[in-house]
Design an enzyme around this catalytic site. Sequence first.
Site, short mmCIF file in Angstrom:
data_model
loop_
_atom_site.label_atom_id
_atom_site.label_comp_id
_atom_site.label_asym_id
_atom_site.label_seq_id
_atom_site.Cartn_x
_atom_site.Cartn_y
_atom_site.Cartn_z
N GLY A 1 0.83 -1.22 0.00
CA GLY A 1 0.00 0.00 0.00
C GLY A 1 0.85 1.26 0.00
O GLY A 1 0.60 2.18 0.77
N SER B 1 1.49 3.61 -2.43
CA SER B 1 1.35 4.69 -3.41
C SER B 1 0.75 5.97 -2.83
O SER B 1 0.78 7.02 -3.46
CB SER B 1 0.50 4.23 -4.60
OG SER B 1 -0.84 4.11 -4.20
N SER C 1 -2.65 0.00 14.87
CA SER C 1 -3.40 1.23 15.16
C SER C 1 -3.64 1.28 16.66
O SER C 1 -3.76 0.24 17.32
CB SER C 1 -4.75 1.19 14.44
OG SER C 1 -5.60 2.22 14.95
N TYR D 1 -12.27 -3.37 12.53
CA TYR D 1 -10.93 -2.76 12.42
C TYR D 1 -10.11 -3.00 13.70
O TYR D 1 -8.94 -3.37 13.64
CB TYR D 1 -11.11 -1.26 12.17
CG TYR D 1 -9.86 -0.50 11.87
CD1 TYR D 1 -9.27 -0.56 10.61
CD2 TYR D 1 -9.26 0.31 12.83
CE1 TYR D 1 -8.12 0.17 10.32
CE2 TYR D 1 -8.12 1.04 12.55
CZ TYR D 1 -7.55 0.97 11.29
OH TYR D 1 -6.41 1.69 11.02
N ILE E 1 -4.12 10.12 11.87
CA ILE E 1 -3.13 10.67 10.95
C ILE E 1 -3.86 11.26 9.75
O ILE E 1 -4.85 10.68 9.28
CB ILE E 1 -2.16 9.54 10.46
CG1 ILE E 1 -1.59 8.74 11.65
CG2 ILE E 1 -1.05 10.10 9.58
CD1 ILE E 1 -0.73 9.51 12.63
P1 NAP Z 1 -4.91 5.15 2.87
O1 NAP Z 1 -4.45 6.54 2.62
O2 NAP Z 1 -6.35 4.80 2.71
O3 NAP Z 1 -4.01 4.16 1.97
C1 NAP Z 1 -4.20 2.77 2.06
C2 NAP Z 1 -3.24 2.07 1.13
O4 NAP Z 1 -3.49 0.65 1.24
C3 NAP Z 1 -3.47 2.47 -0.32
O5 NAP Z 1 -2.22 2.54 -0.98
C4 NAP Z 1 -4.30 1.31 -0.84
O6 NAP Z 1 -4.12 1.03 -2.21
C5 NAP Z 1 -3.72 0.16 -0.07
N1 NAP Z 1 -4.63 -0.98 -0.07
C6 NAP Z 1 -5.88 -1.04 0.45
N2 NAP Z 1 -6.41 -2.26 0.23
C7 NAP Z 1 -5.48 -2.97 -0.45
C8 NAP Z 1 -5.42 -4.29 -0.95
N3 NAP Z 1 -6.44 -5.16 -0.81
N4 NAP Z 1 -4.30 -4.68 -1.59
C9 NAP Z 1 -3.24 -3.84 -1.76
N5 NAP Z 1 -3.23 -2.58 -1.30
C10 NAP Z 1 -4.34 -2.15 -0.65
O7 NAP Z 1 -4.54 4.68 4.34
P2 NAP Z 1 -3.48 5.24 5.39
O8 NAP Z 1 -4.21 6.19 6.27
O9 NAP Z 1 -2.24 5.68 4.71
O10 NAP Z 1 -3.24 3.91 6.25
C11 NAP Z 1 -2.09 3.10 6.10
C12 NAP Z 1 -2.05 2.11 7.26
O11 NAP Z 1 -2.04 2.83 8.49
C13 NAP Z 1 -3.28 1.20 7.32
O12 NAP Z 1 -2.91 -0.08 7.74
C14 NAP Z 1 -4.15 1.86 8.38
O13 NAP Z 1 -5.03 0.95 9.00
C15 NAP Z 1 -3.09 2.37 9.33
N6 NAP Z 1 -3.55 3.47 10.19
C16 NAP Z 1 -3.96 4.65 9.65
C17 NAP Z 1 -4.40 5.66 10.52
C18 NAP Z 1 -4.86 6.99 10.03
O14 NAP Z 1 -5.33 7.80 10.86
N7 NAP Z 1 -4.76 7.31 8.74
C19 NAP Z 1 -4.42 5.43 11.91
C20 NAP Z 1 -3.99 4.22 12.40
C21 NAP Z 1 -3.55 3.24 11.53
P3 NAP Z 1 -5.00 1.74 -3.36
O15 NAP Z 1 -4.44 3.10 -3.52
O16 NAP Z 1 -4.70 0.86 -4.54
O17 NAP Z 1 -6.42 1.69 -2.90
#
Ligand code: NAP
Length: 252
Positions: free
Chosen positions: A12, A14, A147, A160, A193
């Site tokens: 993930g 990108s 998380s 989640y 985040i």
């Molecule tokens: P995001 O901006 O929604 O990005 C998620 C990434 O995961 C994207 O690149 C997406 O790819 C990829 N992805 C989703 N489903 C997939 C699949 N089946 N196969 C391959 N790639 C997949 O999320 P983020 O906020 O950066 O989160 C990244 C990580 O941090 C996650 O594990 C999330 O649970 C964790 N996290 C985030 C937060 C927060 O507040 N943002 C807090 C705690 C934990 P596509 O672009 O192709 O859809």
Amino acid sequence: MSNKSMRAIVTGGSRGIGKAIVKELASRCSGILFSDIAFVDDDSNKTAEEIKKEIGNPDINIYAFKADVSKFEDAQATIDAAIEKLGGVDILVNNAGITRDNLLLRMGESEFDQVINVNLKSVFNHTKAVIKPMMAQRYGRIVNIASVVGLIGNAGQSNYAASKAGVIGFTKATAKELASRGITVNAVAPGFIETDMTAKLNEKQRESLLVNIPMKRLGSPEDVAKVVGFLCSNEADYVTGQVIAVDGGMVM
Ligand code: NAP
């Protein structure tokens, strides 16, 4: 192992936190491959080229790979591609994740299954595929993005929270199994985040979140990436099985 010559996989990668991790690891690596589900055939090279331009280091090899992290065979294909293109793999960051929020009363089976498969089974899939080459070289760094919700729970996120608590348990078990083989396994638990994942929050939800964050701001993807970078570096050689919260003091 020299930091500069490391080869990394980021799932993930990108956008959001994953992209910040790719950029953070770029200063320590000779090559990085990141996976993503949404690529259409030739879009992946363009994304890799764009990120390479942002990094500004022409010597680093950056590859994008289309894969669904929840699929066992796709994870094996990702690790195989990294070994072929980068010559090996020293770092795995299991970052890809999704939310499908709903109160349990209204949550459908597919909302539960999707979140468990993308957030937790993916970690099993990639770790299982990467440990053989890492064990053979007696070196590896695995960082799983959990998380704070996996530590304290959150109403509307039972799927989640279960997936992220599972990631934490998996991290600790595999850290114990792999420590004697030179492989560390740690988890980073972000708080809230600023990414696409949290962009859906309205002003009222943001304000009520900030009440519980001593630093009074949401985190940036870079705040998380810096801690991941530390765990992948030689400075963290004696750190394994840990869960580091990056949350502005929300959970302590
Ligand atoms: P995001 O901006 O929604 O990005 C998620 C990434 O995961 C994207 O690149 C997406 O790819 C990829 N992805 C989703 N489903 C997939 C699949 N089946 N196969 C391959 N790639 C997949 O999320 P983020 O906020 O950066 O989160 C990244 C990580 O941090 C996650 O594990 C999330 O649970 C964790 N996290 C985030 C937060 C927060 O507040 N943002 C807090 C705690 C934990 P596509 O672009 O192709 O859809």
